[in-house]
Design a protein around this motif. Structure first.
Motif, PDB file in Angstrom:
ATOM      1  N   THR A   2       0.825  -1.207   0.000  1.00 38.49           N
ATOM      2  CA  THR A   2       0.000   0.000   0.000  1.00 38.49           C
ATOM      3  C   THR A   2       0.859   1.256   0.000  1.00 38.49           C
ATOM      4  N   ARG A   3       2.053   1.178   0.592  1.00 36.87           N
ATOM      5  CA  ARG A   3       2.960   2.336   0.569  1.00 36.87           C
ATOM      6  C   ARG A   3       3.492   2.597  -0.839  1.00 36.87           C
ATOM      7  N   SER A   4       3.821   1.531  -1.561  1.00 35.49           N
ATOM      8  CA  SER A   4       4.286   1.691  -2.944  1.00 35.49           C
ATOM      9  C   SER A   4       3.192   2.293  -3.815  1.00 35.49           C
ATOM     10  N   ILE A   5       1.967   1.805  -3.629  1.00 34.23           N
ATOM     11  CA  ILE A   5       0.834   2.338  -4.397  1.00 34.23           C
ATOM     12  C   ILE A   5       0.625   3.806  -4.046  1.00 34.23           C
ATOM     13  N   ALA A   6       0.664   4.125  -2.749  1.00 31.62           N
ATOM     14  CA  ALA A   6       0.466   5.518  -2.313  1.00 31.62           C
ATOM     15  C   ALA A   6       1.501   6.430  -2.973  1.00 31.62           C
ATOM     16  N   ARG A   7       2.753   6.022  -2.918  1.00 31.38           N
ATOM     17  CA  ARG A   7       3.829   6.823  -3.514  1.00 31.38           C
ATOM     18  C   ARG A   7       3.668   6.920  -5.034  1.00 31.38           C
ATOM     19  N   GLY A   8       3.332   5.797  -5.675  1.00 34.32           N
ATOM     20  CA  GLY A   8       3.193   5.795  -7.130  1.00 34.32           C
ATOM     21  C   GLY A   8       2.084   6.721  -7.608  1.00 34.32           C
ATOM     22  N   VAL A   9       0.924   6.659  -6.957  1.00 35.41           N
ATOM     23  CA  VAL A   9      -0.213   7.502  -7.352  1.00 35.41           C
ATOM     24  C   VAL A   9       0.095   8.976  -7.069  1.00 35.41           C
ATOM     25  N   ARG A  10       0.583   9.242  -5.870  1.00 39.26           N
ATOM     26  CA  ARG A  10       0.883  10.628  -5.483  1.00 39.26           C
ATOM     27  C   ARG A  10       1.941  11.243  -6.403  1.00 39.26           C
ATOM     28  N   ASP A  11       3.029  10.493  -6.668  1.00 39.97           N
ATOM     29  CA  ASP A  11       4.095  11.014  -7.523  1.00 39.97           C
ATOM     30  C   ASP A  11       3.616  11.250  -8.946  1.00 39.97           C
ATOM     31  N   ALA A  12       2.839  10.313  -9.494  1.00 38.99           N
ATOM     32  CA  ALA A  12       2.332  10.475 -10.859  1.00 38.99           C
ATOM     33  C   ALA A  12       1.384  11.669 -10.945  1.00 38.99           C
ATOM     34  N   ARG A  13       0.540  11.835  -9.937  1.00 41.77           N
ATOM     35  CA  ARG A  13      -0.385  12.975  -9.934  1.00 41.77           C
ATOM     36  C   ARG A  13       0.382  14.290  -9.849  1.00 41.77           C
ATOM     37  N   LYS A  14       1.344  14.368  -8.948  1.00 40.16           N
ATOM     38  CA  LYS A  14       2.117  15.606  -8.772  1.00 40.16           C
ATOM     39  C   LYS A  14       2.995  15.904  -9.989  1.00 40.16           C
ATOM     40  N   ASP A  15       3.541  14.859 -10.628  1.00 39.58           N
ATOM     41  CA  ASP A  15       4.341  15.053 -11.848  1.00 39.58           C
ATOM     42  C   ASP A  15       3.533  15.758 -12.931  1.00 39.58           C
ATOM     43  N   ARG A  16       2.224  15.534 -12.936  1.00 41.97           N
ATOM     44  CA  ARG A  16       1.357  16.140 -13.942  1.00 41.97           C
ATOM     45  C   ARG A  16       0.804  17.490 -13.478  1.00 41.97           C
ATOM     46  N   GLY A  17       1.092  17.838 -12.231  1.00 39.61           N
ATOM     47  CA  GLY A  17       0.586  19.094 -11.682  1.00 39.61           C
ATOM     48  C   GLY A  17      -0.906  19.080 -11.424  1.00 39.61           C
ATOM     49  N   TRP A  18      -1.468  17.889 -11.166  1.00 46.51           N
ATOM     50  CA  TRP A  18      -2.898  17.742 -10.967  1.00 46.51           C
ATOM     51  C   TRP A  18      -3.244  17.803  -9.487  1.00 46.51           C
ATOM     52  N   SER A  19      -4.376  18.373  -9.194  1.00 43.00           N
ATOM     53  CA  SER A  19      -4.933  18.338  -7.850  1.00 43.00           C
ATOM     54  C   SER A  19      -5.655  17.000  -7.660  1.00 43.00           C
ATOM     55  N   LEU A  20      -6.024  16.709  -6.431  1.00 44.15           N
ATOM     56  CA  LEU A  20      -6.834  15.514  -6.169  1.00 44.15           C
ATOM     57  C   LEU A  20      -8.151  15.592  -6.931  1.00 44.15           C
ATOM     58  N   GLU A  21      -8.725  16.796  -6.996  1.00 51.72           N
ATOM     59  CA  GLU A  21      -9.990  16.983  -7.720  1.00 51.72           C
ATOM     60  C   GLU A  21      -9.831  16.655  -9.207  1.00 51.72           C
ATOM     61  N   ALA A  22      -8.707  17.079  -9.795  1.00 52.98           N
ATOM     62  CA  ALA A  22      -8.470  16.822 -11.220  1.00 52.98           C
ATOM     63  C   ALA A  22      -8.337  15.325 -11.489  1.00 52.98           C
ATOM     64  N   LEU A  23      -7.569  14.627 -10.642  1.00 52.85           N
ATOM     65  CA  LEU A  23      -7.417  13.182 -10.826  1.00 52.85           C
ATOM     66  C   LEU A  23      -8.745  12.472 -10.598  1.00 52.85           C
ATOM     67  N   SER A  24      -9.508  12.921  -9.628  1.00 52.60           N
ATOM     68  CA  SER A  24     -10.814  12.331  -9.383  1.00 52.60           C
ATOM     69  C   SER A  24     -11.715  12.475 -10.603  1.00 52.60           C
ATOM     70  N   ALA A  25     -11.741  13.662 -11.195  1.00 52.84           N
ATOM     71  CA  ALA A  25     -12.577  13.906 -12.374  1.00 52.84           C
ATOM     72  C   ALA A  25     -12.135  13.058 -13.562  1.00 52.84           C
ATOM     73  N   ARG A  26     -10.843  12.895 -13.748  1.00 52.94           N
ATOM     74  CA  ARG A  26     -10.313  12.139 -14.896  1.00 52.94           C
ATOM     75  C   ARG A  26     -10.468  10.633 -14.733  1.00 52.94           C
ATOM     76  N   SER A  27     -10.419  10.163 -13.475  1.00 53.05           N
ATOM     77  CA  SER A  27     -10.420   8.718 -13.237  1.00 53.05           C
ATOM     78  C   SER A  27     -11.780   8.164 -12.835  1.00 53.05           C
ATOM     79  N   GLY A  28     -12.651   9.021 -12.310  1.00 51.11           N
ATOM     80  CA  GLY A  28     -13.915   8.530 -11.782  1.00 51.11           C
ATOM     81  C   GLY A  28     -13.779   7.932 -10.389  1.00 51.11           C
ATOM     82  N   VAL A  29     -12.614   8.094  -9.764  1.00 47.65           N
ATOM     83  CA  VAL A  29     -12.385   7.628  -8.397  1.00 47.65           C
ATOM     84  C   VAL A  29     -12.641   8.809  -7.470  1.00 47.65           C
ATOM     85  N   SER A  30     -13.398   8.592  -6.414  1.00 49.67           N
ATOM     86  CA  SER A  30     -13.759   9.687  -5.516  1.00 49.67           C
ATOM     87  C   SER A  30     -12.525  10.324  -4.881  1.00 49.67           C
TER      88      SER A  30
END
Length: 192
Positions: A2-30
């Motif tokens: 779960t730590r690897s997943i947390a880091r992977g998702v967070r790093d990929a989101r931040k690399d794109r300059g996306w907010s949590l709201e932006a990733l939520s809208a693009r992925s359909g994940v709350s």
């Protein structure tokens, strides 16, 4: 894991300059689920991870593996990331290894028992899955069409439709699965 997943998702989101709201809208994940994933407080389902990988334009393996990868990655027996477990048996789906986004290939080892079933969501356009049955009988349903494979049988199909894997017999079902996603599709999704 779960730590690897947390880091992977967070790093990929931040690399794109996306907010949590932006990733939520693009992925359909709350947004709430994203917070739990990024804080390593949730063990997301394969479907959730696939939606996140698709939205981020990366591979599932890139989200669950360490950030820095050696020139040759070796995954020893028992070291794969178990991303699906049956609710009523010892069935499991293990991501053995995956490639970088440029080639987007994942290799899985699946074990199911009587009554086990897994429903996969549609992947990105052009994604193909190849399956080979090592033991038992596997029923695959893709876009409303069912096929049963027995020991030694293989099949390939377009995985950009919903699909289901089900154990049709008694005893153990064991199969390997490769998921190939076109790199151009992953890049296009990640840029939008």
């Amino acid at each position: 894991m779960t730590r690897s997943i947390a880091r992977g998702v967070r790093d990929a989101r931040k690399d794109r300059g996306w907010s949590l709201e932006a990733l939520s809208a693009r992925s359909g994940v709350s947004k709430g689920m994203l917070v739990h994933v990024e804080q390593a407080r949730a063990n997301p389902s394969i479907n959730t991870l696939c939606r996140l990988a698709d939205a981020l334009g990366t591979t599932l393996s890139r989200l669950v593996e360490p950030v820095e990868l050696p020139p040759v990655r070796t995954v020893r027996a028992g070291e794969g990331a178990c991303l699906w477990r049956s609710a009523h048996s010892a069935g499991r789906g293990v991501l053995l290894v995956g490639s970088e986004p440029s080639s987007s290939l994942e290799m899985w080892d699946w074990t199911m028992y009587k009554g086990d079933s897994y429903g996969g969501e549609s992947h990105l356009p052009g994604t193909r899955e190849t399956v080979h049955v090592l033991q038992g009988s596997l029923r695959i349903e893709v876009h409303g069409e069912a096929t049963v494979l027995h020991r030694g049988d293989s099949a390939v199909f377009a995985a950009d439709h919903t699909h289901t894997y089900s154990h049709t017999g008694d005893g153990k079902l064991h199969f390997v699965l490769a998921v190939a996603q076109p790199a151009t599709t992953a890049r296009a999704t990640g840029s939008g």
